[in-house]
Design a protein around this motif. Structure first.
Motif, PDB file in Angstrom:
ATOM      1  N   GLU A  24       0.940  -1.332   0.139  1.00 19.30           N
ATOM      2  CA  GLU A  24      -0.112  -0.086  -0.236  1.00 19.30           C
ATOM      3  C   GLU A  24       0.775   1.238   0.114  1.00 19.30           C
ATOM      4  OE1 GLU A  24      -3.289   2.141  -0.313  1.00 19.30           O
ATOM      5  OE2 GLU A  24      -3.004  -0.119  -0.402  1.00 19.30           O
ATOM      6  N   GLU A  27       2.443   1.683  -3.684  1.00 16.19           N
ATOM      7  CA  GLU A  27       1.462   1.797  -4.611  1.00 16.19           C
ATOM      8  C   GLU A  27       0.907   3.489  -4.474  1.00 16.19           C
ATOM      9  OE1 GLU A  27      -1.526  -1.153  -4.370  1.00 16.19           O
ATOM     10  OE2 GLU A  27      -0.248  -2.576  -5.506  1.00 16.19           O
ATOM     11  N   THR A  28       0.772   3.829  -3.124  1.00 12.17           N
ATOM     12  CA  THR A  28       0.338   5.071  -2.946  1.00 12.17           C
ATOM     13  C   THR A  28       1.617   6.019  -3.226  1.00 12.17           C
ATOM     14  OG1 THR A  28      -1.015   4.419  -1.169  1.00 12.17           O
ATOM     15  CG2 THR A  28      -0.425   6.804  -1.118  1.00 12.17           C
ATOM     16  N   TYR A  29       2.651   5.761  -3.047  1.00 14.21           N
ATOM     17  CA  TYR A  29       3.743   6.737  -3.398  1.00 14.21           C
ATOM     18  C   TYR A  29       3.892   6.798  -4.976  1.00 14.21           C
ATOM     19  CZ  TYR A  29       8.651   8.103  -4.310  1.00 14.21           C
ATOM     20  OH  TYR A  29       9.786   8.669  -4.609  1.00 14.21           O
ATOM     21  N   LEU A  30       3.889   5.638  -5.405  1.00 18.91           N
ATOM     22  CA  LEU A  30       3.961   5.708  -6.866  1.00 18.91           C
ATOM     23  C   LEU A  30       2.942   6.612  -7.664  1.00 18.91           C
ATOM     24  CD1 LEU A  30       5.041   1.984  -7.898  1.00 18.91           C
ATOM     25  CD2 LEU A  30       6.482   4.149  -7.784  1.00 18.91           C
ATOM     26  N   ASP A  31       1.801   6.643  -7.120  1.00 13.81           N
ATOM     27  CA  ASP A  31       0.682   7.299  -7.560  1.00 13.81           C
ATOM     28  C   ASP A  31       0.550   8.960  -7.053  1.00 13.81           C
ATOM     29  OD1 ASP A  31      -1.945   7.638  -8.758  1.00 13.81           O
ATOM     30  OD2 ASP A  31      -2.888   8.063  -6.600  1.00 13.81           O
ATOM     31  N   THR A  32       1.089   9.096  -5.926  1.00 13.39           N
ATOM     32  CA  THR A  32       1.011  10.681  -5.593  1.00 13.39           C
ATOM     33  C   THR A  32       2.455  11.345  -5.424  1.00 13.39           C
ATOM     34  OG1 THR A  32       1.422  10.007  -3.162  1.00 13.39           O
ATOM     35  CG2 THR A  32      -0.675  10.003  -4.219  1.00 13.39           C
ATOM     36  N   ARG A 330       9.643   6.946  -9.196  1.00 15.75           N
ATOM     37  CA  ARG A 330       8.304   6.758  -9.215  1.00 15.75           C
ATOM     38  C   ARG A 330       7.516   6.659 -10.333  1.00 15.75           C
ATOM     39  NH1 ARG A 330       4.039  10.383  -8.886  1.00 15.75           N
ATOM     40  NH2 ARG A 330       4.616  12.602  -9.446  1.00 15.75           N
ATOM     41  N   ASN A 332       5.250   5.035 -13.404  1.00 19.91           N
ATOM     42  CA  ASN A 332       4.318   3.982 -13.375  1.00 19.91           C
ATOM     43  C   ASN A 332       4.680   2.778 -14.041  1.00 19.91           C
ATOM     44  OD1 ASN A 332       1.746   2.221 -13.515  1.00 19.91           O
ATOM     45  ND2 ASN A 332       0.709   4.208 -14.175  1.00 19.91           N
ATOM     46  N   ARG A 335       2.454   0.344 -15.738  1.00 23.21           N
ATOM     47  CA  ARG A 335       2.223   0.695 -17.305  1.00 23.21           C
ATOM     48  C   ARG A 335       3.374   0.734 -18.219  1.00 23.21           C
ATOM     49  NH1 ARG A 335       1.663   5.883 -19.765  1.00 23.21           N
ATOM     50  NH2 ARG A 335      -0.309   5.920 -21.385  1.00 23.21           N
TER      51      ARG A 335
END
Length: 355
Positions: A24, A27-32, A330, A332, A335
């Motif tokens: 978590e 994934e949160t770090y890569l998103d934000t 970071r 994605n 993708r």
């Protein structure tokens, strides 16, 4: 001064709670792009744990070398080792959507048949879709040679004529070693023709270098100097193209002076053409996409960047070159990895048709 940090060698060393919290956070770090705090995790509703229990687990993950706390922030973010563990064990790489496949097919395929146009479009495309800088290395010349001849043009210039077995001829201008006698041109040409006939330069390069270094080449000093000058030029990056597009994207979303300094260092790294080509060529040693995170590659150890690269091949699966994306750690990954892989396959197919 260097500090060795203990790193968990595999996910099996983490219990279920630690794995879920670790996933978590990453994934949160890569998103934000922001450090993740225990209170943020507790509010997701995914954990029936108090913020204090989550903080304890985060401290254990940090002690294992997987998380770090930047500055005085209460949040944590993955280390390069943590990102590697996540990519290798937890990342779920999906398939590209039909729209993205069609865009790659149309843009790269619509660039025409000239290899330079195809590679340039692929680099720009990767930058736009991945959000980093696109990198493409032009193919190495791997045609076997039949004959090498040196022709004197002036006291300071020599023309090297390389005749390949497929009938193609390359003419390469070289600087002549001082005081080069005409006999040395013939001697050097005969020597290289004997060593290279039926082989590519890359196949014979190590043998030739060893013979000259160990004085086994049976060449006089002038001819040996000419041979060394030739193979140094032909074996390097002098006649290869490195296409970089989208460097401006690396300047997006900078919010601190240290981020700007990392990008400045990264720009300097990108200017080192031969080192960057060598990095892309490492993809030739693998079967598919390769990922380098931060200090895993010495070229980008200071800028803390990630590089995702893949080889592009012809119909016989012979590697022609490599392409990829460079950006912040970071990226994605879920993708960008399939994006790089599919683009490499399209580029290989198009270049193979044009040969």
């Amino acid at each position: 001064m260097s500090i060795d940090t203990p790193v968990a060698s595999s996910l099996s060393e983490l219990d279920k709670r630690s794995r879920e919290i670790f996933r978590e956070i990453v994934e949160t770090y890569l998103d934000t792009g922001e450090p993740v705090g225990s209170r943020t995790l507790s509010r997701t509703g995914q954990f029936t744990l108090s913020p204090a229990s989550i903080r304890n687990t985060m401290a254990d993950l940090a002690a294992a070398g997987l998380l770090t706390a930047p500055h005085s922030s209460a949040g944590r973010m993955p280390t390069h080792a943590g990102l590697r563990l996540f990519v290798d064990g937890l990342l779920q790489v999906g398939e590209l959507g039909e729209d993205e496949r069609r865009e790659i097919d149309d843009r790269v395929g619509g660039a025409g048949r000239r290899p330079g146009d195809v590679l340039s479009e692929a680099s720009a495309l990767l930058s736009g879709l991945a959000g980093g800088a696109g990198l493409v290395a032009s193919p190495k010349s791997d045609a076997a040679l039949r004959h090498v001849e040196f022709v004197s043009l002036s006291p300071t210039e020599v023309l090297a004529v390389l005749v390949h077995e497929d009938g193609s001829v390359e003419n390469r201008l070289m600087t002549a070693p001082a005081g080069l006698p005409p006999a040395a041109l013939i001697e050097a040409g005969n020597y290289l023709s004997a060593r290279l006939r039926g082989r590519t330069l890359s196949e014979a390069l190590s043998e030739i270098n060893s013979e000259i270094a160990e004085k086994r080449a049976q060449l006089d000093s002038a001819a040996a100097s000419l041979v060394e000058s030739g193979i140094a030029d032909w074996g390097g990056a002098a006649d290869r193209t490195l296409i970089v597009r989208g460097q401006a994207r690396l300047l997006e979303n900078l919010d601190a002076a240290e981020d700007l300094e990392r990008v400045r260092i990264l720009f300097e790294d990108i200017e080192r053409k031969e080192d960057l080509l060598a990095l892309l060529d490492e993809a030739r040693n693998g079967q598919g996409v390769r990922l380098f995170i931060g200090s895993e590659n010495s070229l980008f150890s200071l800028s803390g960047s990630s590089v995702i690269v893949a080889p592009y091949r012809d119909r016989d699966q012979k590697i022609l070159g490599a392409l990829g994306v460079i950006g912040p750690t970071r990226l994605n990954y879920a993708r960008v990895i399939p994006l790089v892989d599919y683009t490499a396959r399209v580029v290989g197919r198009i270049l193979d048709k044009g040969r």
